[in-house]
Write a protein that holds these residues in place. Structure first.
Motif, short mmCIF file in Angstrom:
data_model
loop_
_atom_site.label_atom_id
_atom_site.label_comp_id
_atom_site.label_asym_id
_atom_site.label_seq_id
_atom_site.Cartn_x
_atom_site.Cartn_y
_atom_site.Cartn_z
N LEU A 182 0.82 -1.22 0.00
CA LEU A 182 0.00 0.00 0.00
C LEU A 182 0.85 1.27 0.00
O LEU A 182 0.35 2.35 -0.31
CB LEU A 182 -0.96 0.00 1.19
CG LEU A 182 -2.05 -1.06 1.17
CD1 LEU A 182 -2.93 -0.96 2.40
CD2 LEU A 182 -2.88 -0.97 -0.10
N HIS A 199 0.81 2.27 -3.59
CA HIS A 199 -0.51 2.05 -4.20
C HIS A 199 -1.17 3.42 -4.43
O HIS A 199 -1.35 4.18 -3.48
CB HIS A 199 -1.37 1.20 -3.25
CG HIS A 199 -2.69 0.83 -3.81
ND1 HIS A 199 -2.86 -0.23 -4.67
CD2 HIS A 199 -3.91 1.38 -3.63
CE1 HIS A 199 -4.13 -0.32 -4.99
NE2 HIS A 199 -4.78 0.65 -4.38
N SER A 258 -7.93 8.40 -0.77
CA SER A 258 -6.72 8.28 -1.58
C SER A 258 -6.16 9.63 -2.02
O SER A 258 -4.96 9.76 -2.24
CB SER A 258 -6.98 7.40 -2.79
OG SER A 258 -8.01 7.96 -3.60
#
Length: 152
Positions: free
Chosen positions: A59, A62, A80
């Motif tokens: 992550l 990511h 995000s």
């Protein structure tokens, strides 16, 4: 030194877990229940305030659009669009979602850090530092094993 004095002293500097800490959360489970649902590393990080090794979480790099949720209770924690590359080796965010992350002082390493935890289940997420980007100036340095990513 008597045992009671020793325990009081170690608790004062943060060497003993805060047993009452877990009782304040909406989602509570026994250690056995947590161990049944988490890997040993996830349990160490989330329930014993450990840390995963830097640069081991997928992550960290990511960048898909979506939301990062608590692995312990599925509460949305970070969007995000607040994630950035801090270069530290852990997923980093400059801001949590509203009413998602709680904090407490962490005095385990002879200094005080700000520990971040899920406000709903108390799972340890990581730490918050004052060296992040604008607009908040904060760096939420989060263990990837504490998170689950969900696509938008």
């Amino acid at each position: 030194m008597h045992r009671r004095q020793f325990l009081a002293g170690t608790a004062a500097i943060g060497l003993l877990p805060q047993l009452a800490f877990a009782a304040r959360f909406d989602v509570t489970r026994s250690d056995a229940e947590w161990r049944a649902m988490l890997t040993p590393l996830e349990f160490k990080v989330m329930r014993q305030e450990g840390t995963e090794r830097a640069f081991t979480s997928p992550l960290d790099k990511h960048w898909a659009e979506g939301q990062y949720h608590c692995r312990g209770c599925d509460l949305g924690l970070y969007a995000s669009d607040t994630k950035y590359d801090s270069g530290t080796g852990w997923p980093s965010f400059y801001q949590a979602l509203p009413d998602a992350v709680g904090t407490k002082p962490d005095r385990r390493w002879f200094t005080t850090y700000t520990e971040a935890h899920c406000r709903r289940c108390g799972s340890h997420l990581g730490h918050i530092f004052d060296d992040g980007p604008k607009p908040t100036g904060k760096r939420h340095c989060i263990n990837g094993v504490s998170l689950v990513f969900k696509d938008a």
